[in-house]
Each structure stands twice: as C-alpha cells, then as structure tokens.
Write an enzyme that holds these catalytic residues in place. Structure first.
Site, PDB file in Angstrom:
ATOM      1  CE  LYS A  11      -1.194 -20.078  10.244  1.00 10.99           C
ATOM      2  NZ  LYS A  11      -2.207 -19.771  11.408  1.00 10.99           N
ATOM      3  CG  HIS A  46       0.174 -26.514   8.566  1.00  7.17           C
ATOM      4  ND1 HIS A  46      -0.010 -26.300   7.192  1.00  7.17           N
ATOM      5  CD2 HIS A  46      -1.147 -26.936   8.856  1.00  7.17           C
ATOM      6  CE1 HIS A  46      -1.424 -26.303   7.238  1.00  7.17           C
ATOM      7  NE2 HIS A  46      -2.086 -26.746   7.810  1.00  7.17           N
ATOM      8  CE  LYS A  49      -3.019 -29.869   6.248  1.00  3.22           C
ATOM      9  NZ  LYS A  49      -4.092 -29.525   6.460  1.00  3.22           N
TER      10      LYS A  49
HETATM   11  C1  BG6 Z   1      -5.675 -26.715   8.845  1.00  5.81           C
HETATM   12  C2  BG6 Z   1      -5.910 -27.883   9.582  1.00  5.81           C
HETATM   13  O1  BG6 Z   1      -4.828 -26.910   7.698  1.00  5.81           O
HETATM   14  O2  BG6 Z   1      -5.010 -25.517   9.741  1.00  5.81           O
HETATM   15  C3  BG6 Z   1      -7.081 -27.588  10.696  1.00  5.81           C
HETATM   16  O3  BG6 Z   1      -6.711 -28.663   8.535  1.00  5.81           O
HETATM   17  C4  BG6 Z   1      -6.237 -26.675  11.621  1.00  5.81           C
HETATM   18  O4  BG6 Z   1      -7.275 -28.693  11.581  1.00  5.81           O
HETATM   19  C5  BG6 Z   1      -5.776 -25.267  10.646  1.00  5.81           C
HETATM   20  O5  BG6 Z   1      -7.328 -26.062  12.546  1.00  5.81           O
HETATM   21  C6  BG6 Z   1      -4.985 -24.375  11.690  1.00  5.81           C
HETATM   22  O6  BG6 Z   1      -4.704 -23.139  10.873  1.00  5.81           O
HETATM   23  P1  BG6 Z   1      -4.912 -21.795  11.735  1.00  5.81           P
HETATM   24  O7  BG6 Z   1      -4.235 -20.872  10.253  1.00  5.81           O
HETATM   25  O8  BG6 Z   1      -6.378 -21.687  11.687  1.00  5.81           O
HETATM   26  O9  BG6 Z   1      -4.032 -21.782  12.826  1.00  5.81           O
END
Ligand code: BG6
Length: 474
Positions: A188, A246, A154
């Site tokens: 997740k 997301h 992404k």
């Molecule tokens: C990423 C973003 O896709 O997801 C980040 O670019 C973010 O900015 C991260 O911190 C969060 O994912 P996770 O799995 O660490 O909660």
C-alpha cells in the site's frame, strides 16, 4: 509523500527503452482456481501490466480442480478486466497462459512439475498455509530451477514455533532472498511512504519520538463482515488475520529507527530491531488486550446476522471479530509511548488509519481562551489521505483557540497493492516481503495474548454490527 521506492533495475512506470528486451517471467500460481487468485492476484498483475511494459508474463495456473483451457482463460480474462487491464496487455498474457491440473501435496506430481520450470520462475502459493507447507515438504530434495522465487500468502505459521519450522523448511529449498512472504499492506502506497514522510520532512523527522509524541493508534475498522470466509476466518479471528501480520508491520515502519538507504537489508534489519523491542503495554495480556464479536445489526443497507449464526461458524471456537492490543517499544526513542493496534469487522464507522497524537506544548501563553488542540497527524491507508490538526487563533475572537485541519486526499495509486508486491517479486527485490525473522517476531509479540484468550482470561465482549464497537471505546 514520496514515491514507493523502485525495484533495482528501473522505476515502476518505466516502459522498456526502445530496443530493450522485456524480461520474461514465468509466474506459476498454485491454487489458481481460488478466490485470492481471481479477486486480488490477477487484478494486481493487471495493474502492473498497465504501468510497465517491462515484463512478458507466462502465466501458469495450477490447482487440483478439473478446469478446461477455455474456462481457465476466461477466469484470467475476467480477473484482468476487473482491474481495467489494457486489452493489448491482457491479450498478451492470454496468448501464453495455460492451466495444469496438479495435486501440489503429491511429491510425484509437484516435484517433476517444479523441476522443469525455467530459471528465475516464480512459484506463488495462493493456498491455505497448511497446504502450502505440505507442498514445500514435497519439494525437499527436488532439483529446483536456478533463481526460483517462492511467494507465500499469509498467515505464515500459526505460532512462533510453527513459523520457525516453516522458515527452516523453506531455506532448504531456496535462499532467504528468494522467499517472499507476502503481506499486501506493504504494497500500500501510504504504508511504505511512511518512510518518506518520516525521514524526508524537517518538520517531522526531529519530533518523531517520545519527547514529542504521546500515543499512536493503528486502526483498521472495517464495514465488511464475514463475507462467506468462515472456512478461513473462524479458525483465525481478527488478531491473527489483521494484527499479527498487517498492523504489526505498519507499527514497525512507523516506529523504526532511521534508515540510511532503502536497501532491503537495511530496512528489514531495522524493522526486526523495532519488533524485537516491542512488548505488551503492561506486560500482561489481560490488561493489554481486548476482544469482541459482533451480534446481529445493520451496516449501511445490509442486515448482518450475528457472527455465530453465519454459515460455517463454530461458536465453540469463540472467534473474535475485533481485536485490540496495546504495546510499548523498549527503546529510548519510544519510552512511555502507547501504541494501540486494533481491527474489527462489521463496524459502522470505517477507519483505516495511523493516528499520531503529539504531546501538548509545555506552556500555552496566558491570555488565550479555550484549549490548545493537540497536534494530530493522521495517515489514511484506505483511502490514502493525510491530515494534520493544528491549534490556531484565527476567525472570530483572536484570543480564542480553535483547531484547523490541513487535509489532503492523496488519490488512488494506479498500482494495486498486489501489483506493487508482484513488481518487487519479479525484480527479485525482497524489500516488500516479510523476512523470516520478522514473521517469527510478530508471533512472539501476540502469543501471550493468544494464550490468554484461549484460556478465557480476557472476556469476549459483544458489539452490534453497524455500531462503533464495544461500548468502552465507542
Ligand atoms: C486481508 C484480511 O488480509 O486484509 C481481510 O484477510 C481484510 O480480512 C483485508 O479485510 C483488508 O485489506 P484491505 O487492503 O482491503 O484494507
């Protein structure tokens, strides 16, 4: 909670049956010298190798950088070690890995490289989207190996039109089923397990609708600030970085109609159906969205400079570090229910959860004192938790209502989200990947907000790093 559905051939933790052969997978990572490969992709692979003996990986790293075989091997070794990869598994990968210096945007380089890969290889673009697209353009007309799978990071496109153009380009290379638009939130455990939770519990399945649910909040408030990512983040901001991809996918899994099987077609058809019905809450981006940016403050022990003073940030871009949108879903199931999606950086109170707020019961028997607490179901995505708030009349005055929270820590999955994504990718099952129409629909939903923000029709608020966010929702 149910387990994540297994890819077709066998479960994620299955070792090959005695005598059964391992599946050979050639995994080519384009952009192999980058941060994503080292921090997320290879550690994810390490966790996958720890949980299954089914794959024999030939890892090929490719990038424009000059890198010796030893330096590449050392990177692979340290990335696998960071995820606690068992030595034998890591050794196996290291014995077969190689690095290729390659300009992926040069047709004369990437064409011959890609065409000689074995059948069923995976070409993983761990690259900025613009470079990925140029690489894909360079592959048009190249005789690609049978079954080649393309994995793309992404953000997918920068608007609905660019996502559409990218989709048209990609299907000129391989069929849609072999295109894996990666969104690690789908890897997740608690996110995909929304389906298990919703559809396999008698106490939830019948009440999952507007008759019983008042609102839903999907929030990822992070303590992390920019972390040296200005080159990427300053051009995107919180809405594109987190909400457009997301959080909208989490919304869709949370709100989709009931699936009859966990087949990729069934699940993704219903995901896109829900997204197609999703609109801004008031229909107006000005009253359905908020944006804000952090100023200097302290998060835990760390002093955080103002976002605009971070290295590489161009203040004239007015990039937001916190984005919030309110949505409605135009179906009978969800009429009148507000869905709020929010994500922000450098916040004091970390929150990473889906919160479902139920309506009050129609009548609280006369005689009780105090207020009946709303039932609230909270599903934590990181850490993985689940909690249900109930109204009870227990301790002390038996007529006095109080609240009781049933909470469970679900523990960490052995497989990191990228390991989960890779497992489905290797198995050729696109269940956890974002189908082309889904990506386009996510852009359609946020586009009016992006336009209103670009035209400055929504004020850019400020919040102190380490605070709970802009005052109005603190
Ligand atoms: C990423 C973003 O896709 O997801 C980040 O670019 C973010 O900015 C991260 O911190 C969060 O994912 P996770 O799995 O660490 O909660």
């Amino acid at each position: 909670m149910t387990q994540t559905p297994s890819p077709p051939s066998a479960g994620p933790t299955d070792a090959p049956a005695p005598g059964a052969s391992e599946t050979e997978v050639t995994l080519v990572i384009l952009g192999a010298s980058g941060d994503l490969t080292h921090r997320l992709l290879l550690p994810g692979l390490g966790t996958l190798l720890n949980t299954t003996g089914r794959y024999r990986i030939t890892l090929i790293g490719a990038a424009v950088d000059e890198l010796s075989a030893e330096a590449w091997a050392e990177r692979v070794r340290s990335a696998l070690a960071s995820a606690g990869t068992k030595q034998a598994r890591a050794g196996d990968v290291l014995a077969r890995t190689r690095y290729v210096r390659l300009d992926v945007t040069d047709p004369a380089a990437i064409g011959p490289f890609a065409s000689q890969l074995p059948a069923d290889s995976v070409l993983y673009f761990a690259l900025p989207p613009a470079i990925t697209l140029r690489a894909c353009e360079a592959l048009v007309g190249v005789p690609l190996p049978a079954g080649l799978k393309l994995a793309l990071e992404k953000p997918f496109g920068t608007s609905r039109a660019t996502a559409q153009a990218a989709n048209e380009l990609l299907v000129r290379l391989v069929p849609e089923r072999q295109i894996f638009r990666v969104d690690h939130f789908l890897g997740k455990a608690t996110v995909l397990n929304l389906l298990g939770l919703r559809f396999t519990n008698r106490v939830l399945q019948p009440v999952w609708n507007a008759e019983h649910i008042e609102s839903v909040q999907i929030v990822v408030d992070e303590a992390l600030a920019l972390e040296g990512r200005a080159g990427y983040y300053d051009r995107n901001g919180a809405l594109k970085d987190m909400v457009q991809s997301h959080l909208l996918l989490v919304l869709a899994l949370c709100a989709m109609e009931e699936v009859s099987t966990l087949d990729e077609r069934e699940v993704r058809d219903l995901v896109v159906h829900t997204l197609r019905a999703t609109q801004l809450w008031t229909g107006d981006p000005v009253t359905s969205s908020r944006r804000a940016r952090y100023v200097a403050g302290r998060v835990g022990q760390r002093e955080i400079p103002s976002y605009v003073d971070e290295e590489g940030v161009d203040p004239s871009r007015s990039t937001e570090t916190l984005a919030e949108i309110d949505l409605r879903i135009e179906t009978g199931r969800w009429a009148g229910v507000k869905f709020t999606l929010r994500s922000g950086k450098a916040l004091g109170d970390e929150r990473n959860a889906i919160t479902v707020v139920f309506k009050p019961v129609p009548h609280v028997p006369t005689g009780f004192t105090g207020e009946a607490a709303r039932n609230v179901l909270s599903i934590g995505m990181k850490p993985q938790t689940i909690a249900l708030r109930l109204s009870t009349n227990g301790a002390g005055d038996k007529f006095d209502l109080e609240e009781t929270v049933l909470a469970e820590d679900l523990g960490d999955s052995e497989l990191r989200p990228y390991g989960e994504i890779l497992e489905f990718l290797f198995a050729g099952d696109p269940l956890l990947s974002v189908r082309g129409d889904i990506a386009e629909e996510c852009w359609r939903i946020v586009e009016p907000v992006l336009t209103a923000w670009a035209e400055d029709r929504v004020p850019l608020e400020e919040y102190r790093a380490g605070s709970a966010g802009p005052l109005a929702y603190a």
